[in-house]
Design a protein around this motif. Structure first.
Motif, PDB file in Angstrom:
ATOM      1  N   PRO A 157      11.693  31.492  -8.497  1.00  0.00           N
ATOM      2  CA  PRO A 157      10.547  31.737  -7.606  1.00  0.00           C
ATOM      3  C   PRO A 157       9.920  33.121  -7.812  1.00  0.00           C
ATOM      4  N   ALA A 158      10.770  34.134  -8.099  1.00  0.00           N
ATOM      5  CA  ALA A 158      10.235  35.481  -8.314  1.00  0.00           C
ATOM      6  C   ALA A 158       9.391  35.537  -9.587  1.00  0.00           C
ATOM      7  N   LEU A 159       9.856  34.865 -10.642  1.00  0.00           N
ATOM      8  CA  LEU A 159       9.089  34.851 -11.888  1.00  0.00           C
ATOM      9  C   LEU A 159       7.751  34.146 -11.687  1.00  0.00           C
ATOM     10  N   ILE A 160       7.768  33.028 -10.984  1.00  0.00           N
ATOM     11  CA  ILE A 160       6.525  32.290 -10.726  1.00  0.00           C
ATOM     12  C   ILE A 160       5.533  33.180  -9.968  1.00  0.00           C
ATOM     13  N   ALA A 161       6.032  33.908  -8.976  1.00  0.00           N
ATOM     14  CA  ALA A 161       5.152  34.785  -8.187  1.00  0.00           C
ATOM     15  C   ALA A 161       4.595  35.915  -9.039  1.00  0.00           C
ATOM     16  N   ARG A 162       5.447  36.526  -9.856  1.00  0.00           N
ATOM     17  CA  ARG A 162       4.993  37.643 -10.698  1.00  0.00           C
ATOM     18  C   ARG A 162       3.929  37.186 -11.699  1.00  0.00           C
ATOM     19  N   ALA A 163       4.142  35.975 -12.249  1.00  0.00           N
ATOM     20  CA  ALA A 163       3.218  35.464 -13.263  1.00  0.00           C
ATOM     21  C   ALA A 163       1.920  34.937 -12.658  1.00  0.00           C
ATOM     22  N   GLY A 164       1.923  34.675 -11.354  1.00  0.00           N
ATOM     23  CA  GLY A 164       0.726  34.165 -10.702  1.00  0.00           C
ATOM     24  C   GLY A 164       0.489  32.681 -10.934  1.00  0.00           C
ATOM     25  N   PHE A 165       1.561  31.946 -11.278  1.00  0.00           N
ATOM     26  CA  PHE A 165       1.443  30.501 -11.465  1.00  0.00           C
ATOM     27  C   PHE A 165       1.659  29.797 -10.131  1.00  0.00           C
ATOM     28  N   SER A 166       1.206  28.565 -10.040  1.00  0.00           N
ATOM     29  CA  SER A 166       1.628  27.713  -8.929  1.00  0.00           C
ATOM     30  C   SER A 166       2.990  27.127  -9.305  1.00  0.00           C
ATOM     31  N   ARG A 167       3.755  26.725  -8.303  1.00  0.00           N
ATOM     32  CA  ARG A 167       5.065  26.129  -8.588  1.00  0.00           C
ATOM     33  C   ARG A 167       4.919  24.866  -9.438  1.00  0.00           C
ATOM     34  N   GLY A 168       3.923  24.037  -9.084  1.00  0.00           N
ATOM     35  CA  GLY A 168       3.729  22.806  -9.832  1.00  0.00           C
ATOM     36  C   GLY A 168       3.387  23.068 -11.290  1.00  0.00           C
TER      37      GLY A 168
END
Length: 230
Positions: free
Chosen positions: A32-43
């Motif tokens: 979840p932290a990587l997804i947030a840092r990268a600015g991606f959606s979870r999907g």
């Protein structure tokens, strides 16, 4: 605004996903932290790690920046692994017994952290969300180290549920990853079971042998610690 998918993943795309997961674990960054840092959606992120489509070159640079490394740090292991897979003549998948052992370690940590709901129900629910069905009997066979018809894609989803690299359940060895991950699981399980505190930086900097020694020390000290509080 949604992003355009980049096509059916090939061997390199699969190896790149594994390289991202391996580096993420080594740097102590949760999914979840990587997804947030990268600015991606979870999907967006999970569709690519599940192999439904591929990361673009823009994505790779974004992920590298989110992890604080040069792009080549992700690309070089993926290239090496793609070459290795192409040249390999032996199957390096874990046998049923080793797979069961690793799953039992993941379950032990999950139970220590989250006593309810039952792990088997939670895992099967996670698979169901991905359109995959896992019978209770198959899960029990997996844990017991018995052969099953569970697919690689099923195991990737199980690994995602436990937040570990998919290759932990798909490969006998991943240089620089499996030993460290095994040892960290031991420490985290000991911490969760006993409630003993330890600085995260100390854990992240330790070698596998040091981590296993820390886990043993935690478990040995825990009874007296708890006894002193009574």
């Amino acid at each position: 605004m949604g992003r355009q998918g980049s096509g059916e993943p090939n061997e390199f795309s699969r190896a790149l996903v594994d390289a991202i997961d391996d580096l993420r674990v080594r740097r102590g960054v949760s999914t979840p932290a990587l997804i947030a840092r990268a600015g991606f959606s979870r999907g967006y992120y999970y569709k690519r790690t599940r192999g439904e489509t591929s990361f673009s070159t823009n994505d790779v640079q974004t992920i590298a920046e989110a992890l604080g490394v040069p792009v080549r740090t992700l690309l070089e292991p993926a290239i090496t692994e793609t070459d290795r897979r192409g040249a390999a003549e032996v199957d390096d998948r874990p046998d049923a017994a080793l797979l069961g052992y690793r799953l039992r370690k993941l379950v032990a940590l999950h139970v220590a952290r989250t006593p309810a709901p039952p792990v088997d129900r939670a895992v099967r629910a996670a698979l169901a969300k991905r359109g995959r069905l896992l019978a209770g009997a198959d899960w029990e066979q997996l844990l017991a180290g018995e052969p099953t018809e569970v697919t690689d894609d099923d195991l990737r989803t199980v690994a995602e549920f436990f937040d570990v690299p998919a290759e932990y359940l798909l490969r006998v060895a991943v240089p620089g990853v499996v030993d460290v991950l095994d040892a960290r699981l031991e420490v985290e399980t000991a911490l969760a079971e006993t409630g003993v505190g330890i600085a995260a930086r100390s854990v992240n900097a330790a070698s596998p042998a040091e981590l296993l020694a820390i886990a043993d020390a935690i478990r040995a000290a825990a009874p007296s610690e708890r006894g002193g509080l009574r």
